[in-house]
Design an enzyme around this catalytic site. Structure first.
Site, short mmCIF file in Angstrom:
data_model
loop_
_atom_site.label_atom_id
_atom_site.label_comp_id
_atom_site.label_asym_id
_atom_site.label_seq_id
_atom_site.Cartn_x
_atom_site.Cartn_y
_atom_site.Cartn_z
N GLU A 134 -49.79 24.55 12.22
CA GLU A 134 -48.82 25.59 11.68
C GLU A 134 -48.08 25.36 10.60
O GLU A 134 -46.99 26.15 10.12
CB GLU A 134 -48.24 26.28 12.91
CG GLU A 134 -47.41 25.14 13.76
CD GLU A 134 -46.90 25.87 14.85
OE1 GLU A 134 -45.74 26.49 14.77
OE2 GLU A 134 -47.30 25.56 16.01
N CYS A 136 -49.61 25.73 18.51
CA CYS A 136 -49.87 24.18 18.76
C CYS A 136 -51.38 23.86 19.36
O CYS A 136 -51.76 22.87 19.57
CB CYS A 136 -48.82 23.67 19.78
SG CYS A 136 -47.30 24.10 19.22
N HIS A 171 -50.53 19.23 26.36
CA HIS A 171 -49.69 19.61 25.25
C HIS A 171 -48.35 19.11 25.52
O HIS A 171 -47.87 19.51 26.78
CB HIS A 171 -49.86 20.97 24.91
CG HIS A 171 -48.71 21.37 23.83
ND1 HIS A 171 -48.91 20.80 22.42
CD2 HIS A 171 -47.58 22.42 23.53
CE1 HIS A 171 -47.59 21.22 21.99
NE2 HIS A 171 -47.07 22.14 22.33
#
Lengths: 350, 385, 130
Positions: A80, A112, A234
């Site tokens: 990003e 993400c 994550h």
């Protein structure tokens, strides 16, 4: 069977400590460190961006794979913080590793989880026989608005995975993705910094979608948490993945190798891929790994990998993730940090 | 080929000349040189200037200067060889006169450097380095010479103080030169403690940003002899050599091959040995440069430039005075003007007109002017008849 | 000077360290040339090694246009393992660590950009072991 034939990481050398940021904003560092379960984060040098980080990670993956760049038929970079809003990152990676011109290239974004998307596409292409080798990269020089909670965690780093059919070091046993349209975190066009929904980003976004991904893949693979030597999720901070692990039935032992966030910070698209690369640096043949990314907006990509007898042969062929993370970091003061991150308003050079 | 002599010299003060433009500077120096020669007409004009485009937004200055000097339509041309542009202007003029193409030629040098910011000036100067393989990476001229200094110190044990001594000595000389930009005495300690520019070089190791111009009038030697106005200065050698402009492509980072080559050819052309030269004006754009130049010119052995400077060889009262004008360091370094300003000093000394800084022995002298980090070098040997 | 055409033209050697070896005398050129100092015009493609050592160095404290934000930065001439030399920045290096003989590896870095909205020029820098 298709899987990873080479992997590589890259993390910049610069770091900033939570205390250094907290003191500028009058925030209470100990409570931030406890709340986020993170002590410091990586910072890109002034000459580093997603292109340079992706290139170094890709070079490390190519060193481990030991295949010619000309055989790489597809490259996907998820991020990003691509340096250009229009003009791909992946083309630069392709040039450096020598994958030009016979190659498919695209940049991906999905907050993400853009990195794991690239892995998903690369895996699908080699599995189908469309290309011989394909690379997926997750890499970010994450942005967090000054003074925002994200400023304590938004970090820089990336990992690259070359997928193929021959000399696979970690087979992809199963893959599953889970998503919904959930506006938990976003950045509008032309805005510098992302915004987020505060506490809404927890249960409704991260936990719901990681749970969806993990439970979905376990169901698809008919597996249980205890079947895995390692798990990596994550990791926007230290707290979220550990709470998720506990809720889903994964132990600290399974999580610890892939949990880099306490000293790395949140590398956004690079976060779970870097965790996976750290695990691959340590894993042994036969070890099974469960990985689940998370991308705001929102969704998750889950993979189950099984390490092969090829893995020990490549682990030492490039610098390990932990070496990048732990060796001789250079700590910045906040002033230098904001200069590096170009947050200082200056005169235009004449 | 005809022998060539210098019959007139002129120069502006060197410094921050806020009221003078590029053309003002050139024309002032040129008029002074014409007056000194006693001529009101020239047959051709050669202007040495490194980068009028980047420093003053002006190209095509050969014609511009001929016009503003009231000499159009004579042929006028600009020559460029980075910081050796001045020396190249003289050498080009010599070719015109020696070949019989022209009789009386004005060779001038000029640079107007203070109309741009420091960063722009640094950028403009760096265009004399290899744009794609040096300047691209962010190296500056002080940086390139600093790398020569680091290598010299590592290879030969040259001391930081030796570098500083070059600046101290040249400032001692410049103190007596009314044209010099920085007429002040400095000490080794001041040099070593001055602001860092590119380690190990500090601001007092570097020649300054300067506006200025210098000009000389040349003509065939036989014609000069007939004029008999002032002592006739003969140009007994004019040589030029090149080297890689990228420093890293040289076998020996500390060896100025172009200077060595041009100097060797000049000694041969003039039929003299280095010992027969009384003094020299050399290109001390940075302190390390003068040390390397002494070695390349064969004045001292390889690696002994620092030691020789420390021991006083090159001082005004030494065995081989170097840069009695103050050099680029104290006098100032308007890059395109420097090569001609060196000639101005040598002619002044050879004529015995140097006043308080007049050297005792001044019959034959050498001027060494260098472009970039040594990618070009121009050497002249002059003698008074 | 950074323009799209310049960036593209320099991609092979700045991105991949592509050099060339003279087919007649074996001399290596980086960047590639059209004619060797021996007179030969035939070359073989050759990629430079990515490891080497610093043979001389400096710290740029007064930077040219476009590099001001990075100053002070280290620069050096690096002799690569095959004896080829490149001049480049030495990144992630504290000035006090600079020394002749410092072992370095080539990394891909951003070198310059054409202002805030222009193209970005990437290339090689040397980085010491952490």
């Amino acid at each position: 069977m298709a899987g990873i034939v080479g992997y590589g990481a890259y993390i910049p050398r610069y770091r900033i400590k939570v205390e250094e940021i907290a003191k500028v904003w009058g925030a209470d560092a100990p409570s931030f460190k406890k709340g986020l379960m993170l002590r410091e984060k990586s910072v890109p040098g002034p000459d580093q961006d997603v292109i340079t980080i992706s290139v170094e990670a890709a070079r490390n993956a190519m060193k481990r794979a030991g295949v010619s760049g000309a055989k790489v038929g597809a490259i996907y970079v998820g991020s990003e913080s691509h340096p250009y809003a229009v003009k791909p990152t992946g083309t630069a990676v392709a040039e450096v590793i020598g994958a030009v011109n016979d190659c498919h290239c695209a940049d991906l974004s999905f907050a993400c989880k853009a990195g794991s998307e690239g892995m998903f596409l690369a895996y699908g292409l080699v599995k189908s026989g469309e290309v011989e080798y394909a690379m997926g990269i997750g890499s970010d020089t994450s942005q967090g608005a000054p003074g925002d909670a994200l400023e304590y965690s938004a970090a820089a780093g990336g990992a690259a995975f070359l997928m193929g059919l021959k000399n696979v070091v970690a087979e992809v046993e199963c893959q599953y993705s889970f998503m919904s349209d959930t506006p938990d975190f976003w950045r509008r066009e032309y805005m510098h910094y992302p915004r987020h929904g505060g506490r809404f980003t927890g249960d409704m976004a991260y936990f719901k979608h990681v749970r969806g991904g993990v439970e979905g893949i376990l169901k698809k693979a008919k597996g249980k948490p205890r079947d895995f030597k390692y798990a990596v999720f994550h990791q926007p901070n230290g707290k979220f993945p550990m709470k998720m692990a506990k809720d889903l039935g994964f132990s600290d032992e399974q999580m610890k190798t892939g949990l880099l966030v306490p000293t790395l910070g949140n590398t956004y698209s690079g976060a779970s891929p870097l965790g996976l690369s750290a695990i691959l640096d340590e894993a042994k043949p036969g070890d099974r790994i469960l990985m689940c990314s998370f991308g705001s907006g929102a969704g998750s990509d889950a993979f189950i990998f099984t390490c092969t007898r090829e893995l020990p042969k490549v682990q030492g062929k490039a610098k390990k993730t932990r070496d990048y993370l732990d060796t001789n970091p250079f700590y910045l003061d906040y002033g230098t940090y904001v200069k590096f991150r170009r947050k200082i308003r200056k005169n235009v050079e004449d | 080929m005809r022998d060539v002599a210098i019959i007139g010299i002129g120069m502006t003060d060197f410094g921050e000349m806020w009221n003078d433009s590029l053309r003002d500077l050139f024309v002032k120096a040129s008029l002074e040189a014409m007056d000194d020669a006693g001529v009101d007409h020239i047959d051709g004009l050669v202007a040495g200037c490194m980068s009028p485009g980047l420093f003053a937004g002006q190209e095509h200055i050969g014609s511009l200067m001929a016009d503003y000097l009231g000499q159009a339509p004579i042929p006028g041309v600009r020559v460029e060889s980075a910081c050796a542009s001045g020396g190249m202007a003289l050498r080009t003029g010599i070719a015109y006169v020696a070949s019989g193409m022209h009789n009386v030629v004005l060779c001038g040098g000029v640079e107007k450097m203070t109309d741009v910011s420091g960063a722009q000036a640094t950028y403009a100067l760096a265009t004399a380095a290899d744009q794609d393989y040096e300047a691209f990476h962010g190296v500056t001229f002080p940086g390139l010479y600093a790398m020569m200094a680091t290598a010299h110190m590592h290879k030969y044990g040259t001391k930081r103080e030796d570098l500083a001594q070059v600046a101290v000595k040249n400032h001692d000389n410049g103190l007596l030169n009314p044209h010099a930009q920085y007429r002040m005495k400095i000490t080794v300690e001041q040099v070593i403690n001055s602001v860092k520019v590119a380690d190990p070089l500090n601001i007092l190791d570097c020649s300054p940003i300067t506006d200025g111009a210098a000009a000389v009038i040349i003509c065939p030697l036989e014609m000069a002899k007939k004029m008999k106005k002032k002592p006739v200065v003969k140009i007994s050698a004019s040589t030029h050599a090149t080297d890689t402009i990228a420093l890293h492509q040289r076998d020996d980072i500390t060896w100025l091959k172009s200077t060595a080559e041009a100097a060797a050819k000049a000694y041969k052309m003039a039929g003299v040995k280095p010992e027969q030269i009384d003094f020299a004006e050399v290109h001390d754009c940075f302190t390390i440069a003068e040390i390397c130049v002494l070695e390349a010119m064969g004045i001292v052995k390889k690696g002994e430039g620092g030691k020789a400077t420390r021991e006083g060889l090159t001082a005004r009262d030494g065995k081989f005075p170097v840069n009695p004008s103050g050099g680029l360091k104290s006098k100032g370094h308007p890059v395109g003007a420097t090569g001609i300003a060196q000639i101005h000093e040598i002619v002044t000394q050879l004529r015995g007109e140097a006043g308080r800084r007049q050297l005792k022995r001044a019959r034959r002298a050498l001027a060494q002017n260098m472009g970039g980090s040594g990618g070009s070098a121009v050497v002249h040997i002059l003698e008074v008849l | 000077m950074i323009t799209p055409a310049i960036v593209r033209r320099n991609t092979p050697h700045r991105y991949r360290m592509e050099a060339q070896k003279c087919a007649a005398c074996g001399k290596v050129f980086f960047p590639p040339r059209l004619v060797c100092t021996c007179g030969s015009r035939k070359f073989k493609a050759y990629a430079l090694p990515s490891e080497g050592k610093v043979i001389t160095h400096t710290v740029i404290r007064t930077a040219p246009r476009g590099f001001g934000d990075e100053a002070p930065y280290c620069m050096g001439i690096v002799e690569l393992k095959d004896g080829s030399r490149v001049l480049c920045q030495i990144a992630d290096c504290e000035p006090h660590r600079l020394k002749v003989g410092l072992q370095v590896t080539i990394e891909f870095r951003k070198i310059q950009e054409a202002g805030e909205s222009g193209v970005i020029a990437y290339g090689y820098k040397a980085v010491p072991e952490r």
